[in-house]
Write a protein that holds these residues in place. Structure first.
Motif, mmCIF file in Angstrom:
data_model
loop_
_atom_site.group_PDB
_atom_site.id
_atom_site.type_symbol
_atom_site.label_atom_id
_atom_site.label_comp_id
_atom_site.label_asym_id
_atom_site.label_seq_id
_atom_site.Cartn_x
_atom_site.Cartn_y
_atom_site.Cartn_z
ATOM 1 N N ASP A 32 38.834 21.600 42.352
ATOM 2 C CA ASP A 32 39.142 22.965 41.898
ATOM 3 C C ASP A 32 40.657 23.146 41.751
ATOM 4 O O ASP A 32 41.316 23.724 42.624
ATOM 5 C CB ASP A 32 38.581 23.975 42.896
ATOM 6 N N TYR A 33 41.202 22.698 40.630
ATOM 7 C CA TYR A 33 42.656 22.616 40.513
ATOM 8 C C TYR A 33 43.341 23.965 40.322
ATOM 9 O O TYR A 33 44.509 24.117 40.711
ATOM 10 C CB TYR A 33 43.044 21.636 39.402
ATOM 11 N N THR A 34 42.669 24.946 39.769
ATOM 12 C CA THR A 34 43.299 26.261 39.652
ATOM 13 C C THR A 34 43.634 26.809 41.034
ATOM 14 O O THR A 34 44.767 27.251 41.296
ATOM 15 C CB THR A 34 42.380 27.231 38.901
ATOM 16 N N GLU A 35 42.663 26.762 41.939
ATOM 17 C CA GLU A 35 42.876 27.256 43.296
ATOM 18 C C GLU A 35 43.854 26.366 44.069
ATOM 19 O O GLU A 35 44.716 26.850 44.810
ATOM 20 C CB GLU A 35 41.546 27.334 44.039
ATOM 21 N N LEU A 36 43.726 25.055 43.903
ATOM 22 C CA LEU A 36 44.604 24.133 44.624
ATOM 23 C C LEU A 36 46.060 24.271 44.182
ATOM 24 O O LEU A 36 46.978 24.236 45.007
ATOM 25 C CB LEU A 36 44.123 22.695 44.433
ATOM 26 N N GLN A 37 46.274 24.430 42.870
ATOM 27 C CA GLN A 37 47.643 24.592 42.382
ATOM 28 C C GLN A 37 48.251 25.890 42.890
ATOM 29 O O GLN A 37 49.450 25.949 43.213
ATOM 30 C CB GLN A 37 47.671 24.553 40.857
ATOM 31 N N ALA A 38 47.422 26.935 42.986
ATOM 32 C CA ALA A 38 47.927 28.205 43.505
ATOM 33 C C ALA A 38 48.381 28.055 44.957
ATOM 34 O O ALA A 38 49.423 28.612 45.361
ATOM 35 C CB ALA A 38 46.842 29.279 43.394
ATOM 36 N N ILE A 39 47.621 27.307 45.756
ATOM 37 C CA ILE A 39 48.021 27.057 47.144
ATOM 38 C C ILE A 39 49.321 26.264 47.183
ATOM 39 O O ILE A 39 50.248 26.584 47.946
ATOM 40 C CB ILE A 39 46.905 26.295 47.886
ATOM 41 N N ALA A 40 49.397 25.219 46.361
ATOM 42 C CA ALA A 40 50.609 24.397 46.323
ATOM 43 C C ALA A 40 51.824 25.219 45.916
ATOM 44 O O ALA A 40 52.902 25.106 46.528
ATOM 45 C CB ALA A 40 50.406 23.227 45.366
ATOM 46 N N ASP A 41 51.668 26.063 44.910
ATOM 47 C CA ASP A 41 52.791 26.884 44.450
ATOM 48 C C ASP A 41 53.208 27.890 45.518
ATOM 49 O O ASP A 41 54.410 28.119 45.738
ATOM 50 C CB ASP A 41 52.408 27.619 43.163
ATOM 51 N N ARG A 42 52.230 28.489 46.180
ATOM 52 C CA ARG A 42 52.522 29.519 47.181
ATOM 53 C C ARG A 42 53.337 28.958 48.347
ATOM 54 O O ARG A 42 54.225 29.619 48.879
ATOM 55 C CB ARG A 42 51.206 30.124 47.681
ATOM 56 N N HIS A 43 53.051 27.714 48.704
ATOM 57 C CA HIS A 43 53.716 27.112 49.865
ATOM 58 C C HIS A 43 54.762 26.068 49.479
ATOM 59 O O HIS A 43 55.291 25.375 50.344
ATOM 60 C CB HIS A 43 52.667 26.479 50.779
ATOM 61 N N ARG A 44 55.027 25.934 48.181
ATOM 62 C CA ARG A 44 56.020 24.979 47.679
ATOM 63 C C ARG A 44 55.676 23.548 48.103
ATOM 64 O O ARG A 44 56.513 22.822 48.649
ATOM 65 C CB ARG A 44 57.430 25.371 48.122
ATOM 66 N N LEU A 45 54.444 23.168 47.831
ATOM 67 C CA LEU A 45 53.950 21.835 48.148
ATOM 68 C C LEU A 45 53.748 21.045 46.866
ATOM 69 O O LEU A 45 53.484 21.631 45.816
ATOM 70 C CB LEU A 45 52.606 21.926 48.891
ATOM 71 N N PHE A 46 53.838 19.724 46.953
ATOM 72 C CA PHE A 46 53.433 18.930 45.793
ATOM 73 C C PHE A 46 51.912 18.830 45.771
ATOM 74 O O PHE A 46 51.237 18.970 46.800
ATOM 75 C CB PHE A 46 54.094 17.548 45.796
ATOM 76 N N LEU A 47 51.370 18.585 44.578
ATOM 77 C CA LEU A 47 49.933 18.381 44.404
ATOM 78 C C LEU A 47 49.732 17.106 43.609
ATOM 79 O O LEU A 47 50.263 16.959 42.503
ATOM 80 C CB LEU A 47 49.294 19.562 43.661
ATOM 81 N N VAL A 48 48.992 16.186 44.172
ATOM 82 C CA VAL A 48 48.655 14.923 43.508
ATOM 83 C C VAL A 48 47.160 14.898 43.242
ATOM 84 O O VAL A 48 46.356 15.249 44.114
ATOM 85 C CB VAL A 48 49.061 13.717 44.385
ATOM 86 N N GLU A 49 46.793 14.478 42.038
ATOM 87 C CA GLU A 49 45.394 14.309 41.666
ATOM 88 C C GLU A 49 45.013 12.840 41.803
ATOM 89 O O GLU A 49 45.531 11.994 41.076
ATOM 90 C CB GLU A 49 45.164 14.758 40.218
ATOM 91 N N ASP A 50 44.119 12.539 42.738
ATOM 92 C CA ASP A 50 43.539 11.203 42.808
ATOM 93 C C ASP A 50 42.351 11.193 41.846
ATOM 94 O O ASP A 50 41.249 11.608 42.182
ATOM 95 C CB ASP A 50 43.097 10.891 44.241
ATOM 96 N N ALA A 51 42.613 10.715 40.632
ATOM 97 C CA ALA A 51 41.604 10.665 39.576
ATOM 98 C C ALA A 51 41.034 9.265 39.431
ATOM 99 O O ALA A 51 40.600 8.867 38.343
ATOM 100 C CB ALA A 51 42.210 11.131 38.248
ATOM 101 N N ALA A 52 41.010 8.515 40.541
ATOM 102 C CA ALA A 52 40.580 7.120 40.498
ATOM 103 C C ALA A 52 39.230 6.941 39.823
ATOM 104 O O ALA A 52 39.022 5.982 39.082
ATOM 105 C CB ALA A 52 40.532 6.547 41.918
ATOM 106 N N CYS A 53 38.325 7.864 40.083
ATOM 107 C CA CYS A 53 36.949 7.719 39.581
ATOM 108 C C CYS A 53 36.682 8.523 38.313
ATOM 109 O O CYS A 53 35.554 8.501 37.805
ATOM 110 C CB CYS A 53 35.963 8.171 40.656
ATOM 111 N N ALA A 54 37.676 9.259 37.819
ATOM 112 C CA ALA A 54 37.380 10.358 36.894
ATOM 113 C C ALA A 54 37.880 10.183 35.471
ATOM 114 O O ALA A 54 37.932 11.164 34.720
ATOM 115 C CB ALA A 54 37.931 11.653 37.475
ATOM 116 N N VAL A 55 38.234 8.974 35.060
ATOM 117 C CA VAL A 55 38.710 8.798 33.682
ATOM 118 C C VAL A 55 37.629 9.277 32.711
ATOM 119 O O VAL A 55 36.486 8.824 32.751
ATOM 120 C CB VAL A 55 39.059 7.330 33.403
ATOM 121 N N GLY A 56 37.983 10.230 31.875
ATOM 122 C CA GLY A 56 37.047 10.791 30.902
ATOM 123 C C GLY A 56 36.461 12.127 31.299
ATOM 124 O O GLY A 56 35.910 12.845 30.458
#
Length: 382
Positions: free
Chosen positions: A136-160
């Motif tokens: 859920d990247y919309t919610e996760l990015q909002a948390i990262a922005d609110r607390h000034r955190l980096f956000l990394v997507e582990d898309a290892a399984c998700a190409v496509g």
């Protein structure tokens, strides 16, 4: 009786021809012409500031932690229900992985669990696109922005796969891809770091080659340039042989994903109404890459016995993925009950682009018989 493998890489004549071209070129090592071409393809596909081809997704995650300056004493919140490569990457830096529980319906990290774990030592979040389904990247990015955190997507399984119309691999400021043999695009082993910031990609590329950059590039300069080791790096290069295979595979992503999706759809039809297992849930705002197909067995079904029956019938299976917080290596303080429950009840069945519909039907028939045979007496159908 023909065996039905759990996984099977879709590699053929086109990939062989690409490898033959690399052999003829005289440069099979990493960061050569085919590696550069692959990185250009990835940069364009994901609309990124830069892309770095590396030896595997674990290396990409490690490079991401280096790029964000993670250090001892820091905490990084990581999705719990996954192959624990994100937690390994955090530990490589001497930092502490803090495990966040997942959604029961999707197995992806729960944003509410993430928000509850943010503390004074938290510097970032690693989300995971669990077995091919974006988080859920919309919610996760909002948390990262609110607390000034980096956000990394582990898309290892998700190409496509996609999330709200955007492709997995382009859902955070840094994404890490895998091209392992069971992935939707594969070179046997391999990975990539995708970054919106070109400076992060450049940093990762330098650190992926012992800190001196491309020997191939240095060889193109007239004279005798001697690279200097200005920082400590790693040998995370992807060979040009693998890069050539991947250029072909990336051009086939849509074709191969369509075949996997057809398998998933047929499984859904065949398991409809089966009360002893639950099929994967895909929210309407995203699509699945179907690296794996996990069914969740009902309480009281003996998973080990079901797997034994599948093996006896020549059908591959596996436990799904890991509840990372219970792994002894991490000595985690967190409790993630949803992840632990999925770890206990999920079962992976054959999923790849080479499956025939008759094989899919046979798998489903054996699975249904096995779960009914090995259900607790109170749950067995009359």
């Amino acid at each position: 009786m023909d065996k039905i493998s759990l996984t099977h890489a879709s590699l053929g004549e086109r990939e062989l021809a690409a490898v033959a071209e690399v052999f003829a070129s005289g440069w099979p090592a990493g960061q050569g012409p085919r590696g550069k071409a692959l990185e250009a393809t990835l940069k364009e596909r994901y609309g990124a500031g830069g892309a770095v081809a590396v030896s595997n997704c674990g290396a990409a995650l490690h490079l991401a932690m280096l790029a964000f300056g993670v250090k001892p004493g820091d905490e990084v919140i990581v999705a719990d229900y996954t192959f624990p490569a994100p937690a390994h990457a955090v530990r490589y830096m001497g930092a502490t992985p803090v495990f966040a529980d997942v959604r029961a319906d999707t197995g992806t990290v729960d944003p509410q669990a993430v928000a509850a774990l943010v503390g004074p030592r938290t510097v970032g979040i690693i989300a995971v696109d669990t077995v091919g389904l974006p988080a859920d990247y919309t919610e996760l990015q909002a948390i990262a922005d609110r607390h000034r955190l980096f956000l990394v997507e582990d898309a290892a399984c998700a190409v496509g796969a996609t999330y709200q119309g955007r492709e997995a691999g382009a859902l955070a400021e840094v994404a890490c891809l895998s091209f392992h043999g069971r992935k939707g695009a594969s070179s046997g082993e391999g990975g990539a770091l995708i970054a919106t910031d070109p400076a992060i990609a450049a940093h990762a590329r330098q650190r992926a080659s012992f800190g001196i950059g491309s020997i191939f590039d240095a060889g193109q300069v007239i004279g005798l340039p001697i690279p200097e080791f200005t920082e400590i790096g790693y040998n995370f290069k992807l060979s040009d042989i693998a890069a050539a295979i991947l250029q072909v595979q990336i051009g086939r992503i849509e074709e191969l994903l369509a075949r996997r999706s057809a398998v998933a759809e047929r499984y859904g039809e065949l398991f409809a109404g089966e009360e002893l297992l639950t099929v994967p849930h895909v929210p309407e705002d995203r699509t699945h890459a179907w690296q794996s197909y996990l069914v969740t067995l009902a309480e009281g079904v003996d998973r080990a016995q079901v797997a034994t029956d599948l093996r006896a019938a020549g059908i591959g299976s596996f436990h799904g993925t890991w509840a990372s917080h219970v792994q002894p290596a991490f000595e985690a303080k967190q409790v993630c009950p949803v992840s632990a429950d999925l770890f206990r009840r999920n079962l992976g069945i054959p999923m790849h682009a080479e499956l025939t519909m008759s094989q899919v039907e046979r798998v489903a028939e054996v699975v249904r018989k096995a779960v009914r045979t090995h259900a607790a007496p109170a749950r067995r159908p009359l």
